[in-house]
Design a protein around this motif. Structure first.
Motif, PDB file in Angstrom:
ATOM      1  N   GLN A 115     124.119   1.447  43.703  1.00  0.00           N
ATOM      2  CA  GLN A 115     123.743   1.398  45.127  1.00  0.00           C
ATOM      3  C   GLN A 115     123.768  -0.069  45.532  1.00  0.00           C
ATOM      4  N   THR A 116     124.244  -0.347  46.697  1.00  0.00           N
ATOM      5  CA  THR A 116     124.613  -1.712  47.058  1.00  0.00           C
ATOM      6  C   THR A 116     123.454  -2.706  47.074  1.00  0.00           C
ATOM      7  N   GLU A 117     122.213  -2.235  47.263  1.00  0.00           N
ATOM      8  CA  GLU A 117     121.068  -3.153  47.262  1.00  0.00           C
ATOM      9  C   GLU A 117     120.761  -3.682  45.869  1.00  0.00           C
ATOM     10  N   GLY A 118     121.105  -2.922  44.856  1.00  0.00           N
ATOM     11  CA  GLY A 118     121.024  -3.381  43.473  1.00  0.00           C
ATOM     12  C   GLY A 118     119.712  -4.007  43.075  1.00  0.00           C
ATOM     13  N   GLU A 119     119.819  -5.124  42.363  1.00  0.00           N
ATOM     14  CA  GLU A 119     118.634  -5.782  41.814  1.00  0.00           C
ATOM     15  C   GLU A 119     117.684  -6.302  42.874  1.00  0.00           C
ATOM     16  N   ILE A 120     118.182  -6.590  44.061  1.00  0.00           N
ATOM     17  CA  ILE A 120     117.300  -7.048  45.135  1.00  0.00           C
ATOM     18  C   ILE A 120     116.273  -5.972  45.458  1.00  0.00           C
ATOM     19  N   ALA A 121     116.714  -4.714  45.517  1.00  0.00           N
ATOM     20  CA  ALA A 121     115.791  -3.608  45.769  1.00  0.00           C
ATOM     21  C   ALA A 121     114.798  -3.471  44.630  1.00  0.00           C
ATOM     22  N   GLY A 122     115.278  -3.555  43.389  1.00  0.00           N
ATOM     23  CA  GLY A 122     114.386  -3.400  42.243  1.00  0.00           C
ATOM     24  C   GLY A 122     113.356  -4.506  42.148  1.00  0.00           C
ATOM     25  N   ALA A 123     113.803  -5.744  42.337  1.00  0.00           N
ATOM     26  CA  ALA A 123     112.880  -6.872  42.240  1.00  0.00           C
ATOM     27  C   ALA A 123     111.843  -6.839  43.354  1.00  0.00           C
ATOM     28  N   GLY A 124     112.282  -6.527  44.570  1.00  0.00           N
ATOM     29  CA  GLY A 124     111.345  -6.469  45.686  1.00  0.00           C
ATOM     30  C   GLY A 124     110.315  -5.378  45.513  1.00  0.00           C
ATOM     31  N   ALA A 125     110.749  -4.196  45.058  1.00  0.00           N
ATOM     32  CA  ALA A 125     109.828  -3.089  44.853  1.00  0.00           C
ATOM     33  C   ALA A 125     108.845  -3.391  43.725  1.00  0.00           C
ATOM     34  N   ALA A 126     109.338  -3.996  42.650  1.00  0.00           N
ATOM     35  CA  ALA A 126     108.461  -4.339  41.526  1.00  0.00           C
ATOM     36  C   ALA A 126     107.409  -5.352  41.956  1.00  0.00           C
ATOM     37  N   GLY A 127     107.842  -6.366  42.694  1.00  0.00           N
ATOM     38  CA  GLY A 127     106.889  -7.365  43.155  1.00  0.00           C
ATOM     39  C   GLY A 127     105.818  -6.775  44.051  1.00  0.00           C
ATOM     40  N   ALA A 128     106.215  -5.874  44.952  1.00  0.00           N
ATOM     41  CA  ALA A 128     105.259  -5.248  45.860  1.00  0.00           C
ATOM     42  C   ALA A 128     104.261  -4.380  45.109  1.00  0.00           C
ATOM     43  N   ALA A 129     104.698  -3.783  44.004  1.00  0.00           N
ATOM     44  CA  ALA A 129     103.843  -2.886  43.230  1.00  0.00           C
ATOM     45  C   ALA A 129     103.011  -3.614  42.174  1.00  0.00           C
ATOM     46  N   GLY A 130     103.311  -4.879  41.911  1.00  0.00           N
ATOM     47  CA  GLY A 130     102.563  -5.626  40.912  1.00  0.00           C
ATOM     48  C   GLY A 130     102.980  -5.348  39.486  1.00  0.00           C
ATOM     49  N   ILE A 131     104.274  -5.017  39.302  1.00  0.00           N
ATOM     50  CA  ILE A 131     104.800  -4.789  37.956  1.00  0.00           C
ATOM     51  C   ILE A 131     105.996  -5.712  37.729  1.00  0.00           C
ATOM     52  N   PRO A 132     106.366  -6.009  36.476  1.00  0.00           N
ATOM     53  CA  PRO A 132     107.489  -6.912  36.217  1.00  0.00           C
ATOM     54  C   PRO A 132     108.841  -6.275  36.513  1.00  0.00           C
ATOM     55  N   PHE A 133     109.786  -7.139  36.862  1.00  0.00           N
ATOM     56  CA  PHE A 133     111.186  -6.748  37.020  1.00  0.00           C
ATOM     57  C   PHE A 133     112.015  -7.509  36.006  1.00  0.00           C
ATOM     58  N   SER A 134     112.925  -6.809  35.337  1.00  0.00           N
ATOM     59  CA  SER A 134     113.785  -7.439  34.325  1.00  0.00           C
ATOM     60  C   SER A 134     115.221  -7.502  34.820  1.00  0.00           C
ATOM     61  N   LEU A 135     115.793  -8.680  34.783  1.00  0.00           N
ATOM     62  CA  LEU A 135     117.188  -8.884  35.172  1.00  0.00           C
ATOM     63  C   LEU A 135     118.062  -8.951  33.925  1.00  0.00           C
ATOM     64  N   SER A 136     119.127  -8.171  33.913  1.00  0.00           N
ATOM     65  CA  SER A 136     120.039  -8.149  32.771  1.00  0.00           C
ATOM     66  C   SER A 136     121.045  -9.292  32.834  1.00  0.00           C
ATOM     67  N   THR A 137     121.462  -9.767  31.669  1.00  0.00           N
ATOM     68  CA  THR A 137     122.604 -10.670  31.583  1.00  0.00           C
ATOM     69  C   THR A 137     123.800 -10.066  32.316  1.00  0.00           C
ATOM     70  N   MET A 138     123.905  -8.731  32.268  1.00  0.00           N
ATOM     71  CA  MET A 138     125.013  -8.024  32.894  1.00  0.00           C
ATOM     72  C   MET A 138     124.663  -7.568  34.312  1.00  0.00           C
ATOM     73  N   GLY A 139     123.642  -8.179  34.911  1.00  0.00           N
ATOM     74  CA  GLY A 139     123.243  -7.824  36.262  1.00  0.00           C
ATOM     75  C   GLY A 139     124.264  -8.258  37.293  1.00  0.00           C
ATOM     76  N   THR A 140     124.140  -7.699  38.483  1.00  0.00           N
ATOM     77  CA  THR A 140     125.101  -7.981  39.554  1.00  0.00           C
ATOM     78  C   THR A 140     124.477  -8.789  40.684  1.00  0.00           C
ATOM     79  N   THR A 141     123.352  -9.417  40.400  1.00  0.00           N
ATOM     80  CA  THR A 141     122.705 -10.323  41.350  1.00  0.00           C
ATOM     81  C   THR A 141     122.307 -11.590  40.602  1.00  0.00           C
TER      82      THR A 141
END
Length: 420
Positions: A115-141
């Motif tokens: 989905q085009t929002e990709g890691e931006i959506a995941g990181a933003g949602a994790a931050g809002a919820a107070g949980i960690p977000f992990s970015l992959s070496t193979m990430g697209t952001t």
């Protein structure tokens, strides 16, 4: 005889409350999802087969993945009754800092293809919820863009060791400079697993648009428009690549990495170091002795070695070996908050969800990830209340019985001899 009468409007009104229609189709769609399985169904309808299969699929016969999920189903909860559970706390410290719930978002590759929002959506949602977000070496952001999307939350960077060590460590330096607090060193990918769905779908970088790919994507116009009108898909931390995902992994990843290399990586990183991909008790003990801050019991979501050990089954033995004070994390097969509660009860300090996150992302972008987190959080609270506990610290192995379906033959034979 039963007395009957004509119903009065004032009597019927309290019994017939009509819900106001929600004209927002996306919100309506996500609110209808009550479980991660519901999000998965929505994701499958909205995402082309090649992208969905990249998330859904595993290695070879996909036996590891099926067994991992079955392991969570094969448990019995043992609740206590008559406890005051009016207040429940789902947070505690993980790697020296607080989390609101005992799960975070796992590192995933090729995320913007889902989905085009990709890691931006995941990181933003994790931050809002107070949980960690992990970015992959193979990430697209890019690393820096993830930090911008989650400026005050906890960001973790997942590292694959490449044959080109300088390029690997350049990424580590970028993550440290951006304020990422934890390095997840993934050690179960000396070579790529045989992910047969990707081969059959022609899943490559950049995607190969066959006639079948186009036909499959046409009934999914939102995905198609997003794909054509946003930044071309690429691994944000890497140079451009032409070939399959498996070929990329095999060209980059270093099969010669040893414990000595891990000690060298640890010396370069200023934050916490966690090793992801541990699959036996002996390696867990060795890593604890080496001084890494934690380990993740994981078989890479079943995407590497098929018929690999089941992390959830391995968990109690590892915790006994390294001690309850050492941080043991877990992934693979988690599809509900009840799975997370069971893992914590058996000694896991933290868990990571990958497919559940991507199902939410495919179902509705940032809103879908928010909904995924909300579903898991509500399930965690409800399960804890039904078990009769107020906090994660109160969960113990006595709350969970692992029912045995797959018993090693040697173990079964020993049990039979003991019974004679």
């Amino acid at each position: 005889m039963v007395d009957r009468r004509i119903p009065k409007v004032r009597d019927l009104a309290p019994l017939m409350q009509f819900k106001a229609p929600d004209l927002n189709a996306k919100r309506r769609r996500l609110e209808s999802a009550l479980t991660i399985a519901d999000l998965r169904k929505i994701a499958m309808r909205r995402t082309p087969k090649a992208a969905f299969d990249y998330t859904e699929g595993a290695a070879e016969g996909e036996i590891s993945m099926a067994r991992a999920r079955q392991a969570f189903e094969d448990i019995q909860f043992n609740p206590a009754i008559l406890r005051d559970v009016s207040k429940v706390s789902t947070g505690w410290n993980v790697l020296g800092a607080p989390v609101s719930m005992p799960f975070g978002i796992a590192p995933t590759g090729f995320t913007r293809m889902m989905q085009t929002e990709g890691e931006i959506a995941g990181a933003g949602a994790a931050g809002a919820a107070g949980i960690p977000f992990s970015l992959s070496t193979m990430g697209t952001t890019a690393i820096e863009d993830v930090k911008a999307a989650n400026p005050n939350g906890r960001n973790w960077f997942q590292l694959y060791m490449w044959k080109d060590r300088d390029r690997s460590m350049a990424l580590v330096d970028r993550a440290a400079a951006a304020g990422f607090d934890t390095l997840l060193v993934t050690v179960d990918v000396p070579v790529a697993g045989a992910r047969l769905r990707d081969k059959r779908n022609g899943f490559s970088i950049p995607p190969q648009l066959t006639l079948g790919t186009v036909v499959n994507a046409l009934p999914r116009p939102e995905w198609w428009v997003n794909f054509l009108t946003t930044e071309p898909l690429a691994f944000a931390s890497l140079d451009r690549w032409s070939g399959t995902v498996g070929e990329l992994l095999d060209s980059m990843f270093d099969p010669t990495v040893t414990f000595d290399d891990l000690a060298w990586i640890k010396a370069q990183w200023p934050g916490k170091v966690v090793v992801k991909g541990v699959q036996n008790v002996q390696d867990a003990r060795k890593l604890a002795d080496l001084g890494v801050d934690g380990i993740v019991l994981s078989n890479h979501g079943g995407r590497q070695l098929d018929r690999a050990p089941i992390p959830f089954h391995l968990l109690p033995d590892v915790v006994r070996e390294v001690g309850s004070e050492y941080e043991v994390h877990l992934d693979t097969g988690i599809m509900s908050g009840a799975d997370i509660v069971a893992a914590v009860a058996l000694g896991a300090r933290f868990t990571l969800v990958g497919r559940a996150y991507l199902y939410g992302l495919m179902a509705g972008g940032r809103g879908g990830v928010d909904r995924m987190i909300q579903i898991l959080g509500e399930q965690i609270v409800r399960t804890m209340r039904l078990l009769g506990v107020n906090s994660l610290e109160e969960l113990t192995p006595e709350h969970v019985t692992q029912l045995e379906r797959l018993v090693p033959r040697a173990r079964a034979a020993a049990a039979e001899r003991a019974a004679v």
